[in-house]
Design an enzyme around this catalytic site. Structure first.
Site, short mmCIF file in Angstrom:
data_model
loop_
_atom_site.label_atom_id
_atom_site.label_comp_id
_atom_site.label_asym_id
_atom_site.label_seq_id
_atom_site.Cartn_x
_atom_site.Cartn_y
_atom_site.Cartn_z
N GLU A 1 67.08 23.32 38.19
CA GLU A 1 66.60 24.40 37.33
C GLU A 1 67.76 24.94 36.51
O GLU A 1 68.79 25.31 37.06
CB GLU A 1 65.97 25.52 38.16
CG GLU A 1 65.53 26.74 37.35
CD GLU A 1 64.61 26.38 36.20
OE1 GLU A 1 64.99 26.67 35.04
OE2 GLU A 1 63.55 25.79 36.45
N GLY B 1 60.50 29.20 38.53
CA GLY B 1 59.10 29.53 38.30
C GLY B 1 58.62 29.20 36.90
O GLY B 1 57.42 29.21 36.64
N GLY B 2 59.53 28.96 35.97
CA GLY B 2 59.15 28.54 34.63
C GLY B 2 58.45 29.62 33.83
O GLY B 2 58.55 30.81 34.11
N THR B 3 57.71 29.16 32.82
CA THR B 3 57.07 30.07 31.87
C THR B 3 56.10 31.02 32.55
O THR B 3 56.13 32.24 32.32
CB THR B 3 56.33 29.27 30.78
OG1 THR B 3 57.29 28.50 30.04
CG2 THR B 3 55.58 30.18 29.83
N HIS C 1 22.48 40.70 42.79
CA HIS C 1 22.33 41.79 41.84
C HIS C 1 23.05 43.03 42.38
O HIS C 1 23.01 43.28 43.58
CB HIS C 1 20.84 42.11 41.65
CG HIS C 1 20.59 43.31 40.80
ND1 HIS C 1 20.68 43.28 39.43
CD2 HIS C 1 20.27 44.59 41.14
CE1 HIS C 1 20.41 44.48 38.95
NE2 HIS C 1 20.16 45.30 39.97
#
Length: 458
Positions: free
Chosen positions: A34, A39-41, A441
């Site tokens: 990394e 964790g990236g974008t 519902h």
């Protein structure tokens, strides 16, 4: 220095960490590399921080509407942007640190921080050290496109990444780009209290969607006071005093738009330009995406590409699905394929826009006989109860096979409800399965069977 591994994973976005851990657990000596943010974008500048900010913006918006619900506030709503950012940073750090800790604590997995570049088909250089492996997995993601606009180099501007550092309220935010990223920031900052203008070069917002969907989104955003300029081609960007000035043309006519800050949201490009792919002989397409087959192999044996970098999807969920496909083929003797997945994504404005399968224009272009069901959200009890009746639902069905071709839900909780339709599509069942289901519902989902009871020819 030289190190030999069984497998190397480049990048810690959504698919990389899970794959690295799976490789290590399978007994492969594995390295994961990394260069910046674990964790990236998604974790750092995408889904997690933006949806955290959207949550704060929604609270502000709801508080301003409190009187509609009979709740009287003693003072005007005030947004403390420093506290908004601090909350976002806390959520991001928990995710970011969680990924890093998970990787570092995994036996048989070495975490290396640095920029990786290919030296050969099965060798990468990191921090002056050569790492080699028979299996290499590319998961380097993408970044915001910066368009070549005259004068832009002399003007400070923001992207989705640098917006994460903003801890103040821009008086007037100009956003270039009227698609997913741009519109989420537009509504978010309008609700925080900024004036917002969106400049889009195309004839309608979110160009990949049907025009009536885009028109409905435009109406929702303009209803909150967001200014939208369509068909607007930017000729020049300049700084004038404390303002950013855009010179814009529209059908030959020229006009100026000014604001305090400029956000560029015109698309994404893959992080392949500084990866040394030429030395490895790995093919890319005209836009720089790594070319892969349906099992995500590149043209080089023993090298795969996952996530945004392969151009086969641009979302966190497509990236994670890439991991699942690769792992299934490698370890489970399960011949999973990208070709098996159904397109699914959402625009997280409020109310959200959720989309699966084919759009209406795609169904029409296919020439197949089809049916459509449409319902306004104003008919949904949950929407009326919450005074959020904007939008509509639409489902497309093959008239001959009775299979669901696609759906669009623009309305309260549509991003959750749409999965009931998506799961029927994955099961390859006819639409009558969900049409005859009894739902609870009062919910939004209860209207899906009703929606499917009144289909008309497209």
């Amino acid at each position: 220095m030289h190190q030999r591994y069984d497998a190397i994973v480049i990048g810690t976005g959504q698919s990389g960490p899970s794959l690295a851990v799976r490789l290590a657990q399978a007994g492969r000596k594995t390295a994961i590399i990394e260069r910046k943010n674990f964790g990236g974008t998604c974790v750092n500048t995408g889904c997690i921080p933006t949806k955290t900010l959207i949550a704060s913006a929604r609270v502000a918006h709801t508080a301003r509407r409190a009187a509609e619900f009979g709740v009287m506030l003693d003072s005007p709503v005030v947004v403390d942007m420093a506290r908004v950012k601090a909350r976002k940073d806390l959520v991001v750090s928990q995710s970011n640190q969680g990924v890093a800790s998970w990787l570092r604590s995994t036996p048989n997995l070495t975490v290396i921080e640095g920029h990786a570049r290919f030296e050969s088909a099965h060798g990468v250089m990191v921090n002056g050290e050569l790492l080699e492996a028979d299996e290499i997995f590319i998961n380097v993601g993408g970044r915001a496109t910066v368009p070549d606009l005259p004068g832009l180099k002399d003007v400070d501007f923001l992207t989705n990444s640098s917006m994460m550092e903003v801890d103040f309220l821009p008086p007037h935010l100009l956003i270039v780009g009227g698609s997913y990223i741009g519109l989420e920031f537009a509504q978010m900052y309008r609700r925080f209290g900024s004036e917002v203008t969106v400049i889009e070069g195309g004839p309608h917002l979110i160009g990949r969607e049907d025009e009536k969907v885009s028109a409905a989104v435009k109406e929702i955003l303009e209803g909150e006071g967001i200014q939208i300029r369509l068909g607007a081609k930017i000729q020049r960007v300049e700084k004038r005093g404390d303002l950013v000035l855009l010179t814009v043309s529209d059908n030959g006519a020229s006009y100026e738009v000014s604001g305090s800050h400029l956000l560029l949201a015109v698309g994404r490009i893959p992080n392949t330009d500084d990866l040394g792919l030429d030395k490895a002989g790995i093919k890319t397409d005209a836009r720089g995406y790594v070319v892969v087959d349906d099992q995500l192999h590149t043209n080089v044996t023993g090298v795969w590409a996952l996530g945004d970098v392969n151009g086969r999807g641009a979302f966190t969920h497509t990236s994670y699905n890439d991991y699942e496909i690769v792992a299934a083929n490698l370890f489970d003797n399960d011949k999973r394929s990208v070709a098996d997945r159904i397109q699914a994504y959402a625009l997280f404005i409020d109310p959200p826009l959720a989309r699966i399968g084919m759009a209406e224009r795609e169904v029409r272009a296919s020439g197949r006989p089809a049916l459509v069901g449409t319902m306004q959200m104003a008919r949904v009890g949950r929407a009326r109860e919450r005074s959020e009746t904007q939008g509509y639902m639409s489902v497309l069905v093959d008239a001959e096979t009775k299979k669901i071709l696609g759906a669009m839900l623009l309305g309260i909780e549509g991003d959750e409800v749409i999965h009931s339709l998506l799961d029927v599509m994955y099961s390859d069942a006819p639409y009558t399965v969900i049409q005859r289901a009894m739902h609870i519902h009062p919910t939004v989902s209860e209207l899906v069977p009703t929606l499917l009871q009144d289909l008309t020819p497209l």
